[in-house]
Design an enzyme around this catalytic site. Structure first.
Site, PDB file in Angstrom:
ATOM      1  N   CYS A 126       0.851  -1.191   0.000  1.00 20.42           N
ATOM      2  CA  CYS A 126       0.000   0.000   0.000  1.00 20.42           C
ATOM      3  C   CYS A 126       0.883   1.237   0.000  1.00 20.42           C
ATOM      4  CB  CYS A 126      -0.889  -0.013   1.246  1.00 20.42           C
ATOM      5  SG  CYS A 126      -1.945   1.439   1.385  1.00 20.42           S
ATOM      6  N   HIS A 168      -9.007  -3.596  -2.276  1.00 26.19           N
ATOM      7  CA  HIS A 168      -8.045  -2.790  -1.506  1.00 26.19           C
ATOM      8  C   HIS A 168      -8.470  -1.314  -1.508  1.00 26.19           C
ATOM      9  CE1 HIS A 168      -3.696  -1.886  -0.305  1.00 26.19           C
ATOM     10  NE2 HIS A 168      -4.174  -0.698  -0.613  1.00 26.19           N
ATOM     11  N   GLU A 169      -8.835  -0.795  -2.673  1.00 25.58           N
ATOM     12  CA  GLU A 169      -9.185   0.631  -2.765  1.00 25.58           C
ATOM     13  C   GLU A 169     -10.522   0.911  -2.091  1.00 25.58           C
ATOM     14  OE1 GLU A 169      -6.835   2.503  -3.475  1.00 25.58           O
ATOM     15  OE2 GLU A 169      -5.568   0.930  -4.313  1.00 25.58           O
ATOM     16  N   HIS A 172     -10.121   1.177   1.580  1.00 28.10           N
ATOM     17  CA  HIS A 172      -9.612   2.487   2.015  1.00 28.10           C
ATOM     18  C   HIS A 172     -10.770   3.435   2.320  1.00 28.10           C
ATOM     19  CE1 HIS A 172      -5.273   2.629   1.882  1.00 28.10           C
ATOM     20  NE2 HIS A 172      -5.217   2.116   0.670  1.00 28.10           N
TER      21      HIS A 172
END
Ligand code: ZN
Length: 214
Positions: A126, A168-169, A172
């Site tokens: 990341c 993953h995004e 966030h």
């Protein structure tokens, strides 16, 4: 109804952020903005400013370089992320990890749900946690819904590496870092990954470091 004065501060902050031009500074783990749920995008940035912000996210992602970047990573708590992966990897990596090219995309208000029960575990890093990677087990396939940068509905299934990127995004935007989902015993410096764990699959790392795989 939101009033224009409620909209102003966020837009002003984004204007300030974009003023210098070039790649934006990336926020690192420890900043609370990475731990808050981002606010759904609902026109807080006028179309022209949104377009400039998205362009700045793209420039920042490419400069890093990375395959995805979420707005909170540049300190903006809106549910907006960009992804792009030219996937310059050897054929074996492409096959084992499903790392196929992902064209540039803007994800607005994305959310995902697993499709099926298959899971995939690979080293992941990341831009907000520089210097390290760890193995994360994730659903191998997900359905992603939301909008694009023009407000058009997005409803698409992702598999392989692109599925990992969109999870993953999107995480966030929920204040979740990949480390929250990682096998912590797999935590490795970039140098260790390059020297020891560059194999397409993390099986050897799992045996040597003592962590489980799905
Ligand atoms: Zn990240």
């Amino acid at each position: 109804m939101e009033t224009s004065s409620e909209r102003a501060p966020l837009a002003e902050r984004v204007e300030e952020l974009l003023a210098p031009g070039g790649p934006l500074p990336i926020v690192a783990a420890g900043d609370p903005v990475l731990r808050r749920a981002a606010v759904p995008f609902d026109g807080q940035l006028a179309p022209g400013l949104l377009a400039r912000f998205v362009a700045a996210l793209r420039v920042t992602m490419r400069a890093a370089p990375g395959v995805g970047l979420a707005a909170p990573q540049v300190g903006v708590g809106l549910r907006i992320a960009v992804i792009e992966d030219p996937a310059p990897v050897p054929e074996e990596v492409r096959r084992v990890r499903g790392r196929v090219a992902q064209p540039f995309r803007v994800l607005v208000n994305p959310s995902y749900t697993p499709v099926g029960t298959a899971r995939a575990a690979f080293f992941e890093g990341c831009l907000s946690v520089p210097g390290y990677q760890a193995v994360v087990s994730r659903p191998a396939e997900v359905r992603l819904t939301g909008q694009d940068e023009r407000g058009r509905a997005l409803d698409e299934e992702f598999s392989g590496w692109p599925a990992r990127i969109v999870q993953h995004e999107t995480d966030h935007l929920d204040g979740t870092l990949y480390l929250d989902r990682a096998e912590l015993r797999s935590l490795s410096t970039q140098q260790a990954v390059a020297a020891r764990w560059a194999q397409p699959s993390p099986e050897r790392a799992a045996r040597a470091l003592g962590f489980g795989l799905p």
